[in-house]
Motif scaffolding. Structure first.
Motif, PDB file in Angstrom:
ATOM      1  N   ARG A 130     -30.545 -24.948  42.689  1.00 51.43           N
ATOM      2  CA  ARG A 130     -31.387 -25.138  41.501  1.00 51.43           C
ATOM      3  C   ARG A 130     -31.154 -26.534  40.922  1.00 51.43           C
ATOM      4  O   ARG A 130     -32.111 -27.242  40.573  1.00 51.43           O
ATOM      5  CB  ARG A 130     -31.112 -24.062  40.451  1.00 51.43           C
ATOM      6  N   ALA A 131     -29.898 -26.954  40.828  1.00 49.03           N
ATOM      7  CA  ALA A 131     -29.571 -28.285  40.292  1.00 49.03           C
ATOM      8  C   ALA A 131     -30.205 -29.364  41.176  1.00 49.03           C
ATOM      9  O   ALA A 131     -30.757 -30.348  40.666  1.00 49.03           O
ATOM     10  CB  ALA A 131     -28.057 -28.468  40.213  1.00 49.03           C
ATOM     11  N   TRP A 132     -30.132 -29.205  42.498  1.00 49.55           N
ATOM     12  CA  TRP A 132     -30.736 -30.170  43.418  1.00 49.55           C
ATOM     13  C   TRP A 132     -32.245 -30.211  43.224  1.00 49.55           C
ATOM     14  O   TRP A 132     -32.845 -31.297  43.155  1.00 49.55           O
ATOM     15  CB  TRP A 132     -30.388 -29.809  44.871  1.00 49.55           C
ATOM     16  N   ARG A 133     -32.875 -29.045  43.135  1.00 52.22           N
ATOM     17  CA  ARG A 133     -34.325 -28.998  42.954  1.00 52.22           C
ATOM     18  C   ARG A 133     -34.733 -29.643  41.623  1.00 52.22           C
ATOM     19  O   ARG A 133     -35.732 -30.348  41.548  1.00 52.22           O
ATOM     20  CB  ARG A 133     -34.835 -27.557  43.025  1.00 52.22           C
ATOM     21  N   GLU A 134     -33.961 -29.406  40.578  1.00 47.84           N
ATOM     22  CA  GLU A 134     -34.264 -30.025  39.278  1.00 47.84           C
ATOM     23  C   GLU A 134     -34.098 -31.543  39.362  1.00 47.84           C
ATOM     24  O   GLU A 134     -34.939 -32.291  38.857  1.00 47.84           O
ATOM     25  CB  GLU A 134     -33.376 -29.424  38.192  1.00 47.84           C
ATOM     26  N   ALA A 135     -33.029 -31.996  40.019  1.00 44.29           N
ATOM     27  CA  ALA A 135     -32.756 -33.434  40.131  1.00 44.29           C
ATOM     28  C   ALA A 135     -33.820 -34.162  40.959  1.00 44.29           C
ATOM     29  O   ALA A 135     -34.092 -35.347  40.724  1.00 44.29           O
ATOM     30  CB  ALA A 135     -31.374 -33.667  40.736  1.00 44.29           C
ATOM     31  N   THR A 136     -34.418 -33.457  41.911  1.00 49.33           N
ATOM     32  CA  THR A 136     -35.428 -34.084  42.785  1.00 49.33           C
ATOM     33  C   THR A 136     -36.857 -33.810  42.312  1.00 49.33           C
ATOM     34  O   THR A 136     -37.801 -34.123  43.004  1.00 49.33           O
ATOM     35  CB  THR A 136     -35.260 -33.616  44.236  1.00 49.33           C
ATOM     36  N   GLY A 137     -36.995 -33.193  41.137  1.00 52.19           N
ATOM     37  CA  GLY A 137     -38.319 -32.950  40.569  1.00 52.19           C
ATOM     38  C   GLY A 137     -39.067 -31.787  41.206  1.00 52.19           C
ATOM     39  O   GLY A 137     -40.274 -31.668  41.043  1.00 52.19           O
ATOM     40  N   GLN A 138     -38.376 -30.930  41.902  1.00 50.43           N
ATOM     41  CA  GLN A 138     -39.031 -29.790  42.534  1.00 50.43           C
ATOM     42  C   GLN A 138     -39.138 -28.582  41.602  1.00 50.43           C
ATOM     43  O   GLN A 138     -39.831 -27.631  41.922  1.00 50.43           O
ATOM     44  CB  GLN A 138     -38.283 -29.381  43.800  1.00 50.43           C
ATOM     45  N   LEU A 139     -38.426 -28.614  40.506  1.00 48.87           N
ATOM     46  CA  LEU A 139     -38.528 -27.541  39.507  1.00 48.87           C
ATOM     47  C   LEU A 139     -38.891 -28.132  38.163  1.00 48.87           C
ATOM     48  O   LEU A 139     -38.553 -29.234  37.841  1.00 48.87           O
ATOM     49  CB  LEU A 139     -37.199 -26.791  39.370  1.00 48.87           C
TER      50      LEU A 139
END
Length: 139
Positions: A130-139
């Protein structure tokens, strides 16, 4: 909801595609892709290279066995996909009915793409993803 439209074709259907002018194929697919974009539902769309260029990594043994393509039966292979963000499975079905590469030997499988929200949120790996997705703009 996200749905993946998986495009499949028999060997015979793919052979017939070789007889069609490539510019004609690009025109048909381009127009369809443009409709998806204008409707605001297209998230991704990709075609895949010839299965003969691929490999299979079979992890049912140790060490894993790598086999060069072609592999499997045609019914097991797919040639490309779309990922759509639509309101329902029914809407995904309606888009799939309009895919321009159609006719005898062509099929489209529709599968819902699961979201990270469907997994246990207290799991450390889910938290990291989730943190990775948030950091990459996927969430």
């Amino acid at each position: 909801m996200k749905y993946m439209l998986i495009m499949r074709a028999t060997d015979e259907a793919m052979e017939k595609m070789g007889d069609v002018d490539f510019d004609e194929i690009l025109e048909k697919v381009g127009r369809f892709n443009d409709e998806l974009i204008r409707a605001g539902v297209l998230l991704a769309a990709e075609g895949l290279s010839d299965p003969a260029e691929g490999v299979v990594v079979d992890t049912s043994s140790e060490p894993p066995v790598v086999t060069d393509g072609p592999y499997g039966e045609t019914k097991e292979l797919f040639g490309g996909f779309y990922i759509l963000n639509v309101a329902s499975k029914e809407e995904a079905i309606e888009w799939a009915k309009r895919i321009p590469l159609a006719g005898p030997g062509f099929r489209t499988e529709i599968r819902r793409v699961t979201t990270i929200d469907e997994f246990p949120q207290d799991n450390e790996w889910i938290k990291k993803e989730r943190a990775w997705r948030e950091a990459t703009g996927q969430l």
